[in-house]
Each structure stands twice: as structure tokens, then as C-alpha cells.
Design an enzyme around this catalytic site. Sequence first.
Site, PDB file in Angstrom:
ATOM      1  N   ASP A  58       0.650  -0.769  -0.033  1.00 35.31           N
ATOM      2  CA  ASP A  58      -0.293  -0.009  -0.109  1.00 35.31           C
ATOM      3  C   ASP A  58       0.976   0.971  -0.199  1.00 35.31           C
ATOM      4  OD1 ASP A  58      -2.911  -1.071   0.103  1.00 35.31           O
ATOM      5  OD2 ASP A  58      -2.246  -1.454   2.227  1.00 35.31           O
ATOM      6  N   TYR A 116       7.819  -9.808   7.512  1.00 30.84           N
ATOM      7  CA  TYR A 116       7.868  -8.479   7.442  1.00 30.84           C
ATOM      8  C   TYR A 116       8.074  -8.164   8.367  1.00 30.84           C
ATOM      9  CZ  TYR A 116       3.668  -8.032   3.642  1.00 30.84           C
ATOM     10  OH  TYR A 116       2.894  -8.264   2.561  1.00 30.84           O
TER      11      TYR A 116
END
Length: 265
Positions: A58, A116
Site C-alpha cells: 500500500d 515483514y
Amino acid sequence: MDTAQKQRWAITLSYDGSRFYGWQKQADGVPTVQAALETALAQIAGEAVSTTVAGRTDTGVHATAQVVHFDTAAVRPVQAWVRGVNAHLPEGIAVLHARQVAPEFHARFDAYGRHYRYLLESAPVRSPLLKNRAGWTHLKLDIGQMRQAAALLIGEQDFSSFRAAECQAKSPVKTIYRADLTQSSGLVRLDLHGNAFLHHMVRNIMGALVYVGSGRLSVEGFAALIQERSRLKAPPTFMPDGLYLTGVDYPEAYGIIRPQIPEWL
């Protein structure tokens, strides 16, 4: 793909998500990572190039080791897809590695694991030097409580409580293999390794962990939140600034290099 005419290449790239409106190319022409990369690849290939990514990110989300594949009829040496492409990329994106791969390789569907890191600054005043590089909270955090809560994420579970409303994943059930939380010099690092992640999942987890660390949510409440399987009762989504895609796992046969996480991160 017509294997007699085209080659499939895989590239690993790093980018500063604060400079782009996410990964995916958009019709209105706003700057995105995909649009910039495909433009640069076309300069080297001498033809239009379409890319497929391991995982879309994003606006504001970074990557130290994103993986992309593309097909091209252009015959170029490896360095053309690294240095050559980098010469045509805007600031904020860099190709790290390139490798010709088997025609059946797929950057998204062959990935069996993703890594992540969320970098969080915990300080009374937000450092201007960490803006866009780390999330921030002025709240004092109990790292021990946060670590206990993070451990509850491990395993195969329904993560609907951390799923964005617009998530397009077929199933909310994912597997987390590792969930480590550490702190040094006022920076909290959350490292997650899983088979796949839902839209906003890491940021939603981080938001809930900040609630735990600040005392607004107990470890037991965090466990109940997971079992609730509802986003409606969960804390708000945390800011994108501190989120980094740090690696993607593939079968060894493909030879895809997964770089180490940079020391500065």
C-alpha cells in the site's frame, strides 16, 4: 508464455514506499512502484513489459526485498536488468538482483513464505529523522506484555480480526511461523514470518500490540480478539510508515536470492 520467443526474469527490488501511491499501477497516472518499474524495464527491453509481483504493498509501505517476474523477447545480460534498469528508475526504487528463471516460475503463486518487519518509535516526541521510516507512539510500552501477545499469533489461525474490509483474499486463515518482538534504543521491531498475509494484517496487528503495550488491552484480551474473528472490535489500523516487506521465500530450485535485512533497519 511462448517459451520459444520470450524469457522469464525474476528481479528483487527495494523501494521507499513514502514516495509512491502503493505498488499497483493506476489509471490516473499517479506515481506507483509498478508504473515506474515497467517504464524503466521497457527502456532496456525496447518493448512494453508487464510485471507480476510477489505481494502488493500500500501507499507508504516499504520493501527491502520485493520480488517481481516479467517476460521479454529482449536478450540482455544480467547487469542490463540491474544497472541498466536502475539508471532509468526514479529515486526511491532500486533493483538489487536479476535472474533468468524457468518459464513456469510465478512471483506470487510460487512464494511459500513472506517476511515483514514493523519498525516503531516509542518516544514522547516523534523524531523528524524517522518520519516515513518508522511508525510512532508517544505512549510508554510494556514490551514484555507485547511479546506475550505476539506469541499468540503463531500457528494456523483465522485472522479475520486483523483483516481489512476491502481484503480480496479467498480465506482469512493464514499460518504465522514466527512472531518476534524486540526493543533497542527506543525502537521496537516486530518481525513476522508467515505463509501469506491479509490486507492490512501486519498494520492491524501492530495497532493491537500497541494497545497491549500501553495497557489499553490485556494479553487475554488480545487472545480473545483473535478468537472473535471480527474487525469491528479491534483497535484501529496503525500507520504504514514503519512497515517493510523484508523477504519472500521460494523453492531453492528457482535460485531466488533473499537479501539480509539491512543493518540500519
